[in-house]
Write an enzyme that holds these catalytic residues in place. Structure first.
Site, short mmCIF file in Angstrom:
data_model
loop_
_atom_site.label_atom_id
_atom_site.label_comp_id
_atom_site.label_asym_id
_atom_site.label_seq_id
_atom_site.Cartn_x
_atom_site.Cartn_y
_atom_site.Cartn_z
N SER A 90 -43.90 -34.24 -70.51
CA SER A 90 -42.53 -33.82 -70.81
C SER A 90 -41.55 -34.97 -70.97
N SER A 135 -37.92 -26.27 -75.83
CA SER A 135 -36.94 -27.30 -75.46
C SER A 135 -35.83 -27.45 -76.50
N GLU A 137 -34.82 -30.13 -77.39
CA GLU A 137 -35.23 -31.27 -78.22
C GLU A 137 -35.73 -30.81 -79.59
N TYR A 159 -42.81 -35.52 -78.88
CA TYR A 159 -42.73 -34.42 -77.92
C TYR A 159 -42.10 -33.19 -78.57
N HIS A 189 -32.28 -29.66 -67.60
CA HIS A 189 -31.92 -29.13 -66.28
C HIS A 189 -32.56 -30.01 -65.22
N ASN A 197 -38.27 -40.82 -63.38
CA ASN A 197 -38.07 -41.57 -64.63
C ASN A 197 -37.22 -40.82 -65.66
N THR A 200 -31.09 -38.73 -65.05
CA THR A 200 -30.24 -38.25 -63.94
C THR A 200 -30.76 -38.75 -62.60
N ARG A 201 -32.04 -38.50 -62.37
CA ARG A 201 -32.64 -38.86 -61.07
C ARG A 201 -32.73 -40.38 -60.92
N ARG A 227 -25.86 -35.21 -73.02
CA ARG A 227 -26.74 -34.06 -72.86
C ARG A 227 -25.96 -32.90 -72.24
N ARG A 288 -34.41 -45.54 -77.50
CA ARG A 288 -35.41 -44.80 -78.27
C ARG A 288 -35.24 -45.08 -79.76
N PRO A 289 -36.33 -44.99 -80.53
CA PRO A 289 -36.23 -45.27 -81.97
C PRO A 289 -35.17 -44.40 -82.64
P1 NAP Z 1 -42.31 -31.91 -65.23
O1 NAP Z 1 -41.62 -32.07 -63.92
O2 NAP Z 1 -42.64 -33.10 -66.05
O3 NAP Z 1 -43.66 -31.09 -64.96
C1 NAP Z 1 -44.69 -31.03 -65.91
C2 NAP Z 1 -45.89 -30.37 -65.27
O4 NAP Z 1 -46.95 -30.30 -66.23
C3 NAP Z 1 -46.46 -31.14 -64.06
O5 NAP Z 1 -46.85 -30.19 -63.09
C4 NAP Z 1 -47.69 -31.84 -64.64
O6 NAP Z 1 -48.70 -32.10 -63.70
C5 NAP Z 1 -48.15 -30.74 -65.60
N1 NAP Z 1 -49.07 -31.20 -66.62
C6 NAP Z 1 -48.93 -32.25 -67.48
N2 NAP Z 1 -50.00 -32.34 -68.28
C7 NAP Z 1 -50.84 -31.32 -67.94
C8 NAP Z 1 -52.11 -30.89 -68.40
N3 NAP Z 1 -52.75 -31.53 -69.39
N4 NAP Z 1 -52.66 -29.79 -67.85
C9 NAP Z 1 -52.04 -29.14 -66.83
N5 NAP Z 1 -50.85 -29.52 -66.33
C10 NAP Z 1 -50.26 -30.60 -66.88
O7 NAP Z 1 -41.48 -30.93 -66.19
P2 NAP Z 1 -40.32 -29.89 -65.82
O8 NAP Z 1 -39.02 -30.59 -65.85
O9 NAP Z 1 -40.72 -29.09 -64.64
O10 NAP Z 1 -40.35 -28.97 -67.13
C11 NAP Z 1 -41.20 -27.84 -67.22
C12 NAP Z 1 -41.46 -27.52 -68.68
O11 NAP Z 1 -40.23 -27.25 -69.34
C13 NAP Z 1 -42.13 -28.63 -69.49
O12 NAP Z 1 -42.99 -28.02 -70.42
C14 NAP Z 1 -40.98 -29.30 -70.21
O13 NAP Z 1 -41.44 -29.89 -71.41
C15 NAP Z 1 -40.09 -28.11 -70.47
N6 NAP Z 1 -38.65 -28.39 -70.55
C16 NAP Z 1 -38.05 -29.08 -69.53
C17 NAP Z 1 -36.68 -29.29 -69.59
C18 NAP Z 1 -35.96 -30.02 -68.49
O14 NAP Z 1 -34.82 -30.45 -68.72
N7 NAP Z 1 -36.55 -30.16 -67.31
C19 NAP Z 1 -35.93 -28.78 -70.68
C20 NAP Z 1 -36.60 -28.09 -71.68
C21 NAP Z 1 -37.96 -27.89 -71.60
P3 NAP Z 1 -48.81 -33.51 -62.88
O15 NAP Z 1 -47.98 -33.30 -61.64
O16 NAP Z 1 -50.27 -33.63 -62.62
O17 NAP Z 1 -48.25 -34.58 -63.78
N1 GDD Z 2 -35.34 -41.50 -69.15
C1 GDD Z 2 -34.33 -42.36 -69.40
N2 GDD Z 2 -34.35 -43.58 -68.77
N3 GDD Z 2 -33.36 -42.00 -70.25
C2 GDD Z 2 -32.34 -42.87 -70.45
C3 GDD Z 2 -32.29 -44.11 -69.82
C4 GDD Z 2 -33.35 -44.48 -68.95
O1 GDD Z 2 -33.37 -45.57 -68.37
N4 GDD Z 2 -31.15 -44.74 -70.21
C5 GDD Z 2 -30.51 -43.92 -71.05
N5 GDD Z 2 -31.24 -42.78 -71.22
C6 GDD Z 2 -30.90 -41.67 -72.11
C7 GDD Z 2 -32.02 -41.32 -73.08
O2 GDD Z 2 -32.01 -42.20 -74.20
C8 GDD Z 2 -31.63 -39.89 -73.45
O3 GDD Z 2 -30.73 -39.90 -74.52
C9 GDD Z 2 -30.93 -39.36 -72.20
O4 GDD Z 2 -30.68 -40.50 -71.36
C10 GDD Z 2 -31.73 -38.33 -71.42
O5 GDD Z 2 -33.04 -38.84 -71.21
P1 GDD Z 2 -34.07 -38.11 -70.22
O6 GDD Z 2 -33.46 -37.92 -68.88
O7 GDD Z 2 -35.35 -38.86 -70.30
O8 GDD Z 2 -34.21 -36.64 -70.83
P2 GDD Z 2 -34.46 -36.15 -72.33
O9 GDD Z 2 -33.18 -35.49 -72.79
O10 GDD Z 2 -35.02 -37.19 -73.19
O11 GDD Z 2 -35.59 -35.05 -72.13
C11 GDD Z 2 -35.50 -34.08 -71.09
O12 GDD Z 2 -34.80 -32.93 -71.53
C12 GDD Z 2 -35.44 -32.22 -72.62
C13 GDD Z 2 -34.55 -31.01 -72.96
O13 GDD Z 2 -33.53 -31.40 -73.83
C14 GDD Z 2 -36.94 -33.76 -70.68
O14 GDD Z 2 -36.93 -32.94 -69.52
C15 GDD Z 2 -37.67 -32.99 -71.79
O15 GDD Z 2 -38.94 -32.55 -71.30
C16 GDD Z 2 -36.81 -31.77 -72.16
O16 GDD Z 2 -37.44 -31.02 -73.18
#
Ligand code: NAP
Ligand code: GDD
Length: 342
Positions: A90, A135, A137, A159, A189, A197, A200-201, A227, A288-289
């Site tokens: 993810s 997503s 995205e 992704y 969220h 990584n 936010t966190r 975001r 990012r690119p």
């Molecule tokens: P996450 O914390 O990265 O959790 C991803 C989960 O997928 C982990 O339990 C990971 O297991 C598991 N996983 C990865 N590859 C796998 C594989 N090949 N087979 C089985 N399990 C696998 O993500 P999240 O934030 O909870 O998000 C949940 C879902 O919502 C994801 O699909 C993400 O793309 C989508 N999403 C998230 C957000 C967001 O902002 N959080 C927004 C939109 C969509 P390990 O612990 O072993 O790595």
């Molecule tokens: N990760 C990360 N690390 N992002 C950074 C950093 C850094 O050091 N510095 C700036 N950013 C910027 C990224 O370029 C991006 O624009 C923004 O912060 C958010 O990055 P992430 O927290 O990695 O989240 P994301 O928006 O790319 O993706 C998350 O949200 C998507 C939903 O819109 C993930 O949870 C995806 O799985 C999810 O689909």
């Protein structure tokens, strides 16, 4: 025995944690699929107290989205009434570095699961409802802001391309095979259980560790990125609500408000009485690119049809995360003082 049995892929992730807690509170029997090993785990806090008690109620199964035979076996053993597909590689930046793996897990993994569910349903005659973690995205270089369910997808990273594939497979299983299948198009969220990584966190953890002298600097990429950030605990309710409707549909889930990475820095460091300018530096390798255009969601359909709305504001979310990371940093400091090293 509960009449509702949920199977969650990605149970060890952020959303798997909050969703399983919600379903347990609703009286579900909850099963989760976890990988046996993971060479690059996203560090997340271990559950403690009530969280640990809830986690202990989840039935765990070893499996992988890339193992279709294992998925079939788990589904026929568990006999789920609802399946939530949360598993994914993810991390967007990682998807640029590892596009084939990302696409295989996100796109083909979802297809493996859908096929297993369809065959189980046809063989058993039991209905299985399916939730796909889509997503924001997928909107990528969006043609409009805010985005809604009718906004065209224009993904801008591996992704997001893979998520678009999984989205349309989910729609196709609904239309072609009559599966009760929903896409939740969720915007970012976060929570104290977010992987370290994600930005936010990364920021709240660094702010707390800098405050306690455990870290000196914070290296980031694009500070201008914006975001639509909400609280994961609110968003998993929408996932569940989608599967409780009379008919399946796809829903945008978002707060409708955007903030920048700078806002995050101001909020997190400000809460601890620190000025982030003194600690943050930029590393171009974290840029990012390409980035999506301004991702901001219009969740009118979810509000209207599900009665869903976000409850936790951006300021409260940052506060919650900083508080949790400060407590974690204090534990780290105590261990260090006692002579323990990682
Ligand atoms: P996450 O914390 O990265 O959790 C991803 C989960 O997928 C982990 O339990 C990971 O297991 C598991 N996983 C990865 N590859 C796998 C594989 N090949 N087979 C089985 N399990 C696998 O993500 P999240 O934030 O909870 O998000 C949940 C879902 O919502 C994801 O699909 C993400 O793309 C989508 N999403 C998230 C957000 C967001 O902002 N959080 C927004 C939109 C969509 P390990 O612990 O072993 O790595
Ligand atoms: N990760 C990360 N690390 N992002 C950074 C950093 C850094 O050091 N510095 C700036 N950013 C910027 C990224 O370029 C991006 O624009 C923004 O912060 C958010 O990055 P992430 O927290 O990695 O989240 P994301 O928006 O790319 O993706 C998350 O949200 C998507 C939903 O819109 C993930 O949870 C995806 O799985 C999810 O689909």
């Amino acid at each position: 025995m509960s009449e509702h049995t949920a199977l969650i892929t990605g149970i060890t992730g952020q959303d798997g944690f909050y969703l399983s807690r919600h379903l347990l509170n609703q009286g579900y029997c909850v099963h989760g699929i976890r990988r046996r090993s993971n060479s690059f785990p996203a560090p997340r806090p271990e559950p403690v107290g009530a969280d640990a008690a809830a986690a202990a109620q989840v039935h765990h199964h070893i499996g992988d989205l890339l193992d279709p035979i294992g998925l079939r076996r788990i589904i026929s053993n568990v006999q789920p009434t609802e399946v939530y597909n949360l598993a994914a590689q993810s991390h967007v930046q990682t998807s640029f570095e590892d596009p084939i793996y990302t696409a295989t897990v996100v796109a083909m993994g979802t297809l493996n699961l859908l096929e297993a569910i369809r065959d189980y349903r046809d063989a058993s005659g039991r209905e299985v409802k399916f939730y796909q973690a889509s997503s924001s995205e997928m909107f990528g270089k969006a043609s409009e802001t805010p985005q809604s369910e009718s906004t065209p997808f224009r993904p801008r990273n591996p992704y997001a391309c893979a998520k678009v594939h999984a989205y349309w497979q989910t729609v196709n299983y609904r239309e072609a095979y009559g599966l009760f299948a929903c896409n939740g198009i969720l915007y970012n969220h976060e929570s104290p259980r977010r992987g370290e990584n994600y930005v936010t966190r990364k920021i709240t953890r660094a702010a707390a560790r800098i405050k306690l002298g455990l870290q000196e600097r914070l290296v980031l990429g694009n500070l201008d990125a914006e975001r639509d950030w909400g609280f994961a605990g609110d968003y998993v309710l929408a996932m569940w609500q989608m599967l409780q409707q009379a008919a399946p549909d796809d829903y945008v889930v978002a707060t409708g408000r955007t903030h920048s990475v700078r806002d995050l820095l101001n909020g997190a460091f400000g809460l601890l009485g620190l000025d982030w300018h003194d600690y943050v530096c930029i590393d171009e390798r974290l840029l990012r690119p390409v980035e999506p255009t301004r991702l901001c969601g219009d969740a009118s359909r979810a509000r209207r049809q599900l009665g869903w709305q976000p409850r936790v504001s951006f300021a409260t979310l940052v506060h919650m995360m900083v508080e949790a990371d400060l407590a974690a940093a204090e534990r780290e400091q105590t261990l260090l003082a006692a002579g323990y090293t990682a």
